[in-house]
Design an enzyme around this catalytic site. Sequence first.
Site, PDB file in Angstrom:
ATOM      1  N   LYS A   1      -4.881  23.838 -41.977  1.00 13.78           N
ATOM      2  CA  LYS A   1      -5.606  22.685 -41.382  1.00 13.78           C
ATOM      3  C   LYS A   1      -4.674  21.257 -41.533  1.00 13.78           C
ATOM      4  O   LYS A   1      -4.778  20.365 -41.112  1.00 13.78           O
ATOM      5  CB  LYS A   1      -6.766  22.427 -42.357  1.00 13.78           C
ATOM      6  CG  LYS A   1      -7.818  23.504 -42.031  1.00 13.78           C
ATOM      7  CD  LYS A   1      -9.045  23.791 -42.859  1.00 13.78           C
ATOM      8  CE  LYS A   1     -10.036  24.738 -42.494  1.00 13.78           C
ATOM      9  NZ  LYS A   1     -11.071  25.025 -43.678  1.00 13.78           N
TER      10      LYS A   1
ATOM     11  N   ASN B   1      -4.726  30.798 -42.968  1.00 15.29           N
ATOM     12  CA  ASN B   1      -5.991  30.510 -43.481  1.00 15.29           C
ATOM     13  C   ASN B   1      -6.208  28.742 -43.569  1.00 15.29           C
ATOM     14  O   ASN B   1      -5.505  28.179 -42.902  1.00 15.29           O
ATOM     15  CB  ASN B   1      -6.505  31.019 -44.615  1.00 15.29           C
ATOM     16  CG  ASN B   1      -6.745  32.556 -44.369  1.00 15.29           C
ATOM     17  OD1 ASN B   1      -7.372  32.836 -43.390  1.00 15.29           O
ATOM     18  ND2 ASN B   1      -5.860  33.338 -45.230  1.00 15.29           N
ATOM     19  N   SER B   2      -6.953  28.338 -44.309  1.00 20.22           N
ATOM     20  CA  SER B   2      -7.079  26.649 -44.373  1.00 20.22           C
ATOM     21  C   SER B   2      -5.941  26.084 -44.723  1.00 20.22           C
ATOM     22  O   SER B   2      -5.800  24.898 -44.590  1.00 20.22           O
ATOM     23  CB  SER B   2      -8.164  26.349 -45.618  1.00 20.22           C
ATOM     24  OG  SER B   2      -9.270  26.942 -44.951  1.00 20.22           O
ATOM     25  N   THR B   3      -4.667  26.623 -45.105  1.00 19.83           N
ATOM     26  CA  THR B   3      -3.385  25.764 -45.043  1.00 19.83           C
ATOM     27  C   THR B   3      -3.023  25.056 -43.827  1.00 19.83           C
ATOM     28  O   THR B   3      -2.390  24.273 -43.739  1.00 19.83           O
ATOM     29  CB  THR B   3      -2.363  26.470 -45.958  1.00 19.83           C
ATOM     30  OG1 THR B   3      -1.828  27.403 -45.090  1.00 19.83           O
ATOM     31  CG2 THR B   3      -2.765  27.044 -47.097  1.00 19.83           C
TER      32      THR B   3
END
Length: 589
Positions: free
Chosen positions: A397, A393-395
């Site tokens: 990024k 998920n957003s990790t």
Amino acid sequence: MFVNYMVISLIVSSCTIALIFLIRKVFRTQLSARWQYNLWFLLLVALTPVFIPNYFFDFGNLFVSDMNQRNAAGSSTLAAQAPVFENVNWVQDLTLSVNSHTTDSFPTILVSIWVVGMIVCASITLSAWLKIRQIKRTASVITNQEIIDLFEQCKKDVKINRNIVLAESKQVKSPMTFGVFTTYVILPSHFDEWLSINEMKYIFLHELMHKKNNDIVMNYVTVVYQLLYWFHPLVWLAFREMRVDREIACDVAVLNFLDKRNYVEYGHTIIKFLDKESRTGNVVLANQLNGCKKAVKKRIEKIASHKAESKLLQLKSTFIFSMMGVLVASQVLVGSALADDRSRYHFQDDRTIYEDLDNYFRGYEGSFVLYDWKADQYRIYNKAGSTQRISPNSTYKIFLTLFGLETDVISREGSLLKWDGIRYPYEQWNHDQDLFTAMRYSTNWYFKELDKSISPDTLQAFLEQLNYGNYNTSGGIGEYWIESSLKISPVEQVQLLKAFYTNQFGFQENNIQTVKDSIRLSEKAGSILSGKTGTGAVNQKDVNGWFVGYVENKEGTYFFATNIQSEDDANGPAAAEITLSILKAKGLY
């Protein structure tokens, strides 16, 4: 995961069954009856791995686990402390839910169908067990001393010392043997009126040979496997052939006791039971003398052509079986590797201490990994969870930003991207963003735009260069890292953060520093906390929460990754709170 293993097991078992049929056909004259039957045991080997926890195949960690258990005792003080959650006011972990009806529900539907099928088959097996209980209850123990003496002599001939109940029953049409702890040999009622002494002797030898060869136990084992693989037609076919081969092997073992002149009479004894009962009542939990007409015909042909087995035939049989065993074992190992290879990271480090942090993860399935750079030591909570690959998920990024900088899609001074105009449920997302605001608000559209601006081949090359989890981007550009195809374990998150922090992969230093600045979160008492949260929301439920990052202080640098999962409230902020409680308890932040 289970479905993945089951699919691999289906392939391996189907190949094994095909191989066994091929070997039986090609080496028909080179295999003794017993070894031809033994080939089916290899099928049981091929059917088993799916039901064994995969860590049993992780031989690389065999010696590490002992050390870990010893070290775990030293962390009891920390585990006993109650968690004290920090006020994580810097967390802006905004995310959008993805719909995953097909992906999530498909394995559940398959498993449900499998369980229902097993229940139905188990009911049929239970019915067979009740029938056997009824046969046992209504059977009459044979008291004719002449027959008992004959039976005892046959026991001596086949070297069986254990007590075996010999009885007759109106409910059986063919001799049968069953019972593991107490073995029963049951014959049809009034058998002594239409069987000669010799025919009785053949029957006793046949049934006792089943006992001696542990065929009764194997019959129960195959019934269990048939329950588990009720949906696999090749397994049903294989077990049917296995039962015929077992009877043939038993026939041959009896013939070896008899004079050649008795072979025909032995065959006629088997046919006699087939003639008396046109329709065979098969009881799956018992070995029966007769069977279907096709099977009996095959046995009679084998009996008619029986010759004493030479030592050369035994040697050939052993060699063929051994070669077949190697082939099946190779299939099983390759199959296990294929099933497990991409879903779990194989981690082994002698400097790892495994800790009990259950107290911090109440209500969640979770794991925590901490790497002390100076001490070169890992501290891990939940060994299995720490190596299980999960959507980042957003990790992700953190690294997507680095890829964008490396490919000049953005730069530190030129990272502003125009809002795509779509109105999102978070007002923070609905305007132009630069790298730092996008990272702060975890603005998905910004990073999806980065993703789309990098060529797929370049992106794939970056992921493979970093060895980022399973580096699977098949979920589609802009989507693959959000509860989709890309997966990474907590241990790998920590290893990659350290590699990123030390620029192990040789990226441009100013790009590394830009990313570091973008994920810097807070500072207190000389310690600096950097990191990124991530939330996986599926069907409007938060099912996967991450917080990964590092703490820098005068003592050193500590890389961490926390992952939590639950049916609803597992998200980045909750993972961050748990992480801060642990770091505080350890005196790191």
